[in-house]
Design a protein around this motif. Structure first.
Motif, short mmCIF file in Angstrom:
data_model
loop_
_atom_site.label_atom_id
_atom_site.label_comp_id
_atom_site.label_asym_id
_atom_site.label_seq_id
_atom_site.Cartn_x
_atom_site.Cartn_y
_atom_site.Cartn_z
N GLY A 2 50.47 26.29 -6.84
CA GLY A 2 49.63 27.15 -8.15
C GLY A 2 49.97 25.30 -8.75
N ILE A 3 50.87 25.46 -9.83
CA ILE A 3 51.22 24.66 -10.33
C ILE A 3 52.18 24.55 -11.00
N THR A 4 53.00 22.83 -11.65
CA THR A 4 54.59 22.77 -12.22
C THR A 4 54.71 22.23 -13.42
N CYS A 5 55.71 22.26 -14.13
CA CYS A 5 55.35 21.81 -15.57
C CYS A 5 57.06 22.10 -15.13
N LEU A 6 57.74 20.54 -15.72
CA LEU A 6 59.63 20.36 -15.85
C LEU A 6 59.92 20.69 -17.42
N VAL A 7 61.52 20.73 -16.77
CA VAL A 7 61.97 21.22 -18.24
C VAL A 7 63.70 20.06 -18.17
N ARG A 8 63.56 19.56 -19.51
CA ARG A 8 65.09 18.90 -19.39
C ARG A 8 65.99 20.02 -20.23
N TRP A 9 66.89 20.92 -20.30
CA TRP A 9 66.93 21.24 -20.90
C TRP A 9 68.32 20.20 -21.42
N LYS A 10 68.26 19.54 -22.65
CA LYS A 10 69.83 18.51 -23.15
C LYS A 10 70.45 18.63 -23.45
N SER A 128 79.25 11.11 -12.44
CA SER A 128 80.03 11.94 -12.78
C SER A 128 79.68 12.24 -14.21
N THR A 129 78.23 12.06 -14.47
CA THR A 129 77.95 12.67 -15.72
C THR A 129 76.90 13.41 -15.76
N TYR A 130 77.29 14.71 -16.94
CA TYR A 130 76.24 15.47 -17.19
C TYR A 130 75.55 15.47 -18.10
N LYS A 131 73.87 15.79 -17.07
CA LYS A 131 73.04 15.52 -18.21
C LYS A 131 72.19 16.04 -18.61
N GLY A 132 72.42 17.46 -18.47
CA GLY A 132 72.15 18.92 -19.03
C GLY A 132 71.17 19.39 -18.25
N LEU A 133 70.49 20.41 -17.64
CA LEU A 133 69.88 21.31 -17.00
C LEU A 133 68.52 20.88 -17.24
N CYS A 168 59.83 17.75 -22.18
CA CYS A 168 59.50 18.00 -21.74
C CYS A 168 57.66 17.30 -21.81
N ASP A 169 56.96 17.16 -20.89
CA ASP A 169 55.63 17.14 -21.43
C ASP A 169 54.65 18.12 -20.59
N TYR A 170 53.82 18.14 -21.66
CA TYR A 170 53.01 19.56 -20.77
C TYR A 170 51.71 18.67 -20.18
N ASP A 171 51.30 17.56 -20.88
CA ASP A 171 49.56 16.65 -20.50
C ASP A 171 49.61 15.02 -20.08
N TYR A 172 49.95 15.26 -18.82
CA TYR A 172 50.08 13.87 -17.88
C TYR A 172 48.66 12.98 -17.73
N SER A 173 49.09 12.35 -17.88
CA SER A 173 47.42 11.55 -17.39
C SER A 173 47.47 11.10 -15.53
N MET A 195 58.26 10.48 -13.73
CA MET A 195 57.98 9.98 -15.59
C MET A 195 59.45 10.91 -16.40
N LEU A 196 59.89 12.34 -15.81
CA LEU A 196 60.99 12.59 -16.63
C LEU A 196 61.75 11.69 -16.88
N PHE A 197 62.47 11.68 -15.00
CA PHE A 197 63.54 10.62 -14.76
C PHE A 197 63.66 8.95 -16.15
N LYS A 198 61.93 8.93 -15.93
CA LYS A 198 62.04 7.42 -15.78
C LYS A 198 62.35 7.19 -17.57
N LYS A 199 61.46 8.35 -18.47
CA LYS A 199 61.41 8.37 -20.05
C LYS A 199 62.80 8.93 -20.72
N ASP A 200 63.61 9.54 -19.63
CA ASP A 200 65.21 10.23 -20.00
C ASP A 200 66.00 9.48 -19.62
N GLY A 201 65.86 7.95 -19.08
CA GLY A 201 66.52 7.30 -18.71
C GLY A 201 67.91 7.59 -17.72
N LEU A 202 67.31 9.12 -17.02
CA LEU A 202 68.13 9.82 -15.63
C LEU A 202 68.39 8.04 -14.75
N LEU A 203 67.63 7.13 -14.22
CA LEU A 203 67.84 7.04 -13.39
C LEU A 203 67.19 5.19 -13.84
#
Length: 203
Positions: A2-10, A128-133, A168-173, A195-203
């Motif tokens: 199927g297809i996948t969608c990612l969401v971070r509950w900040k 040790s820093t919490y970054k959401g769900l 979250c982003d629903y339209d990726y190029s 893209m999620l980890f880069k955009k949100d500065g998680l890495l």
């Protein structure tokens, strides 16, 4: 798959909100616990001459999905996403003069089966820093990227409270990184993570 969608509950609050989702999914939506799942994200930075000249050099993101054991997905500076065997990690460890591991995050959570959906939920800890769900949502009947965006939005609204602040982003190029716009694969999921980890500065 199927297809996948990612969401971070900040603005989630750790285990309390994790438990909220688990109880809502199992009691209200009649979802079944599908067992544990995990993923590992790594960031490598180019070493050597470029760095010595006062520049940061290129960055490589690497994703290992628990549901795809033995496979890795990599991308350098927004270039083409490539799929590689797990052995690539040991190769990179011997190429420290080219690529240096700067950060590694392992996320572990629980999966739930809800009719045509699989929902994977995990707390995000960077050190040790919490970054959401983190929520990874698979919709099984569809295989074409972007064809279920409205359905994903409705599903997310059905499991999260209105106060949830989301990333979250629903339209990726996808075509820009060499991925198909006609058939979704695990590489598409890997790209979404990068893209999620880069955009949100998680890495």
């Amino acid at each position: 798959m199927g297809i996948t969608c990612l969401v971070r509950w900040k603005n989630a609050t750790g285990m309390r909100d994790f438990t909220y989702i688990a109880e809502h999914v199992t009691k209200t939506l009649h979802g079944r616990n599908g067992g544990p799942w995990s993923l590992t994200m790594k960031m490598y930075r180019e070493a050597g001459a470029v760095q010595r000249q006062g520049k940061d050099g290129k960055v490589m993101y690497q994703v290992a999905l628990g549901q795809q054991p033995g496979q890795l997905y990599c991308m350098i500076d927004g270039g083409v996403v490539i799929e590689a065997e797990k052995e690539m990690e040991s190769i990179l460890s011997r190429l420290k003069n080219i690529w240096q591991l700067r950060q590694s995050i392992t996320i572990e959570g629980t999966s739930f089966d809800i009719d045509d959906f699989t929902l994977r939920v995990a707390n995000i800890l960077v050190g040790s820093t919490y970054k959401g769900l983190l929520l990874e949502i698979d919709y099984h009947p569809c295989f074409v990227p972007h064809n279920a965006n409205d359905l994903f939005r409705e599903f997310v609204e059905s499991i999260l409270p209105p106060s949830a602040q989301l990333s979250c982003d629903y339209d990726y190029s996808y075509e820009k990184v060499g991925l198909s716009n006609q058939e979704f694969t695990s590489a598409h999921t890997g790209y979404q993570y990068m893209m999620l980890f880069k955009k949100d500065g998680l890495l």
